[in-house]
Scaffold this motif. Structure first.
Motif, PDB file in Angstrom:
ATOM      1  N   LEU B 127       0.470  -1.080  -0.226  1.00 50.56           N
ATOM      2  CA  LEU B 127      -0.396   0.102   0.482  1.00 50.56           C
ATOM      3  C   LEU B 127       0.835   1.095  -0.389  1.00 50.56           C
ATOM      4  O   LEU B 127       0.204   2.386  -0.587  1.00 50.56           O
ATOM      5  N   MET B 128       2.156   0.962   0.440  1.00 46.74           N
ATOM      6  CA  MET B 128       2.900   2.240   0.399  1.00 46.74           C
ATOM      7  C   MET B 128       3.655   2.846  -0.780  1.00 46.74           C
ATOM      8  O   MET B 128       4.041   3.760  -0.507  1.00 46.74           O
ATOM      9  N   MET B 129       3.764   1.424  -1.946  1.00 51.71           N
ATOM     10  CA  MET B 129       4.941   1.828  -2.665  1.00 51.71           C
ATOM     11  C   MET B 129       3.838   2.975  -3.295  1.00 51.71           C
ATOM     12  O   MET B 129       5.224   3.278  -4.263  1.00 51.71           O
ATOM     13  N   ASP B 130       3.100   3.410  -4.398  1.00 47.13           N
ATOM     14  CA  ASP B 130       3.317   4.229  -4.978  1.00 47.13           C
ATOM     15  C   ASP B 130       3.052   5.820  -4.196  1.00 47.13           C
ATOM     16  O   ASP B 130       3.894   6.302  -4.474  1.00 47.13           O
ATOM     17  N   ASP B 131       3.666   5.796  -3.495  1.00 48.93           N
ATOM     18  CA  ASP B 131       3.810   6.520  -2.666  1.00 48.93           C
ATOM     19  C   ASP B 131       5.441   7.370  -2.507  1.00 48.93           C
ATOM     20  O   ASP B 131       6.167   6.915  -2.053  1.00 48.93           O
ATOM     21  N   ASP B 132       5.564   8.227  -3.034  1.00 43.25           N
ATOM     22  CA  ASP B 132       6.672   9.089  -3.685  1.00 43.25           C
ATOM     23  C   ASP B 132       8.047   9.521  -1.860  1.00 43.25           C
ATOM     24  O   ASP B 132       8.499   9.273  -2.350  1.00 43.25           O
ATOM     25  N   ASN B 133       6.553   9.442  -0.297  1.00 41.25           N
ATOM     26  CA  ASN B 133       7.509   9.989   0.396  1.00 41.25           C
ATOM     27  C   ASN B 133       7.957   8.843   1.136  1.00 41.25           C
ATOM     28  O   ASN B 133       8.342   9.240   2.479  1.00 41.25           O
ATOM     29  N   VAL B 134       8.130   7.423   0.449  1.00 38.17           N
ATOM     30  CA  VAL B 134       8.224   6.402   1.392  1.00 38.17           C
ATOM     31  C   VAL B 134       9.825   5.756  -0.011  1.00 38.17           C
ATOM     32  O   VAL B 134       9.436   6.067  -0.641  1.00 38.17           O
ATOM     33  N   LEU B 135      11.210   5.576   0.741  1.00 34.75           N
ATOM     34  CA  LEU B 135      12.117   4.970   0.187  1.00 34.75           C
ATOM     35  C   LEU B 135      12.928   3.234   0.880  1.00 34.75           C
ATOM     36  O   LEU B 135      13.053   3.443   1.844  1.00 34.75           O
ATOM     37  N   LEU B 136      11.987   2.541   0.069  1.00 36.91           N
ATOM     38  CA  LEU B 136      12.915   1.573   0.218  1.00 36.91           C
ATOM     39  C   LEU B 136      14.141   0.990  -0.097  1.00 36.91           C
ATOM     40  O   LEU B 136      14.842   1.428  -1.473  1.00 36.91           O
ATOM     41  N   MET B 137      14.851   0.901   0.743  1.00 39.88           N
ATOM     42  CA  MET B 137      16.429   0.150   1.144  1.00 39.88           C
ATOM     43  C   MET B 137      16.774  -0.707   0.875  1.00 39.88           C
ATOM     44  O   MET B 137      16.330  -1.562   2.303  1.00 39.88           O
ATOM     45  N   ASP B 138      17.133  -1.712   0.112  1.00 38.74           N
ATOM     46  CA  ASP B 138      17.099  -3.299   0.573  1.00 38.74           C
ATOM     47  C   ASP B 138      18.463  -2.947   0.507  1.00 38.74           C
ATOM     48  O   ASP B 138      19.864  -2.145   0.372  1.00 38.74           O
ATOM     49  N   VAL B 139      19.341  -3.690   2.361  1.00 40.10           N
ATOM     50  CA  VAL B 139      20.461  -3.090   2.910  1.00 40.10           C
ATOM     51  C   VAL B 139      21.247  -4.773   2.879  1.00 40.10           C
ATOM     52  O   VAL B 139      22.402  -4.586   3.492  1.00 40.10           O
ATOM     53  N   ARG B 140      21.001  -5.665   1.954  1.00 43.66           N
ATOM     54  CA  ARG B 140      22.381  -6.859   2.372  1.00 43.66           C
ATOM     55  C   ARG B 140      22.797  -6.462   1.182  1.00 43.66           C
ATOM     56  O   ARG B 140      23.464  -5.500   0.626  1.00 43.66           O
ATOM     57  N   PRO B 141      23.902  -6.620   0.868  1.00 38.93           N
ATOM     58  CA  PRO B 141      25.355  -6.876   0.237  1.00 38.93           C
ATOM     59  C   PRO B 141      24.834  -7.062  -1.349  1.00 38.93           C
ATOM     60  O   PRO B 141      23.989  -7.166  -1.654  1.00 38.93           O
ATOM     61  N   ALA B 142      25.836  -5.561  -2.480  1.00 38.41           N
ATOM     62  CA  ALA B 142      25.473  -5.764  -3.343  1.00 38.41           C
ATOM     63  C   ALA B 142      25.008  -6.715  -4.556  1.00 38.41           C
ATOM     64  O   ALA B 142      24.067  -7.179  -5.421  1.00 38.41           O
ATOM     65  N   VAL B 143      25.094  -7.956  -4.045  1.00 36.69           N
ATOM     66  CA  VAL B 143      25.456  -8.812  -4.285  1.00 36.69           C
ATOM     67  C   VAL B 143      23.998  -9.762  -4.890  1.00 36.69           C
ATOM     68  O   VAL B 143      23.655 -10.264  -6.375  1.00 36.69           O
ATOM     69  N   GLU B 144      23.263  -9.792  -3.400  1.00 40.20           N
ATOM     70  CA  GLU B 144      22.223 -10.150  -3.661  1.00 40.20           C
ATOM     71  C   GLU B 144      21.167  -9.340  -4.315  1.00 40.20           C
ATOM     72  O   GLU B 144      20.634 -10.023  -4.465  1.00 40.20           O
TER      73      GLU B 144
END
Lengths: 221, 221
Positions: B127-144
């Motif tokens: 539900l939040m993904m369309d919101d421009d005020n949300v930043l989704l951050m993947d903190v796994r190693p770059a390869v993953e």
DNA sequence: TAAGTATTCAATAGATTACTTGAATATGTG
DNA sequence: CACATATTCAAGTAATCTATTGAATACTTA
């Protein structure tokens, strides 16, 4: 608690529960208890285990919150702790049946031998249930039928089947079901009935799987 | 094959697979491989295990068809055999998290300690993904991240986070995610970011769970 | 071909698990 | 109370599992 401690705690805890499941005797007990509560004596009778051994396995399951017990008179009755576990067990056995080649092979062999290859799925059964020409037959012991059974089924325990043949209709299609995919009761029933000329197939799954499906559909409605 | 032989074969076969799962080290390897393929070396680096021990555990998983391997140059790359297993593993860990009291407790303790209690579920995320005020951050190693990531996420590996703080927006709500519920990377990220005054929460689950959910929804559509 | 790296194999010791046996406990019955 | 029955407990043995160590294999590169 550092990162390593956290991971160790989580993975060890999960592994501990899986260890409780990772034993053939305990899996059999779980299948039996999925039919309804049973005393230690009842479990011994239905399995190949000794009394002390059964009791020990039950302690392992109890320590992992998989089964619970209640005492009545001199008997201790065990049952599965909750439906969440039943659901998990269902997923595990379904995975085994479809993804472990050896299990698939053994199942096919068993079904072929008992002429029960043309098994009916729960979905198919649902479509057939309104049909008056279909007779749904529960071949588990009467006690288990008493704890719960598929709506519309009649009880005809496997060991009484032979003496009740004359009462069965020859014009209807008979669907036999039992405890689940690992149970051979309905295979035996199918073998006997088909050799006597009845139209008969087995249900692929058993009462517990039907019950789970009921729970799911009533939840979403 | 009589009834007893059939049951023994089925329950033993299932128990054998469960035994392969019933070990903390192997569960950790599974979580790592759920992110994408990794060499033995890579797994050693990400786990606390020695090389020989890792290799042995991988053989156990391979013998049970849980992982597969391919060889490239002098490296052997392992990965999960199929998504059916991933789905099973998901059910198992979800059961553990909600039904094993000890695991629940440990998880709450970890989350409390890292100020990541207010985790976002996958459903909420959607539900939040369309919101421009949300930043989704993947903190796994770059390869993953490279092997696959949640649509719309940016890659910011946990170990680079500290040096990249100035580039992060202070007005948006940041959602950090990692390998899954047993992974502490996003807990660390949340702890760091919230101490620096950012608006940040962790995703309850990780990339593999999102991937499974994608598979399910594309299947039913 | 020699040296280096990645992975697997083999052997071992310690820990855990499974099943058996016989005794102990607890409850019910005559 | 004595006896029978149901269940659990305790001890012992055999089998299995885990992690470690050091060696063996396989592949790459200089």
């Amino acid at each position: 608690m550092d990162k390593r401690e956290f991971k160790d705690a989580m993975y060890s805890g999960l592994a501990k529960m899986l260890k409780a499941l990772a034993n053939p005797a305990r899996l059999e007990l779980i299948d039996l208890l999925a039919q309804g509560e049973k005393s230690v004596e009842g479990l011994v009778e239905a399995s190949k285990l000794t009394v002390a051994n059964t009791s020990q396995h039950l302690q392992v399951l109890k320590n992992n919150n998989i089964v619970k017990s209640r005492k009545e008179k001199q008997y201790v009755f065990y049952s599965l702790s909750n439906n969440e576990f039943l659901d998990l067990y269902h997923h595990i056995s379904r995975y085994g049946l479809s993804e472990i080649a050896e299990l698939e092979r053994t199942l096919v062999q068993q079904r072929t031998q008992h002429h029960s290859c043309n098994a009916v799925s729960l979905d198919e059964l649902e479509l057939m249930m309104d049909d008056d020409n279909v007779l749904l037959m529960d071949v588990r012991p009467a006690v288990e039928f008493g704890f719960g059974h598929i709506t519309g089924a009649i009880s005809l325990p496997a060991d009484e089947l032979k003496s009740q043949l004359c009462k069965l209709p020859r014009d209807k299609e008979i669907i036999a079901y039992c405890r689940g995919p690992f149970c051979a009761l309905s295979d035996d029933a199918v073998e006997l009935l088909s050799s006597k000329g009845f139209k008969v197939r087995r249900l692929d799954e058993g009462y517990p799987e039907w019950k789970l499906k009921q729970l799911e559909t009533t939840k979403t409605e």
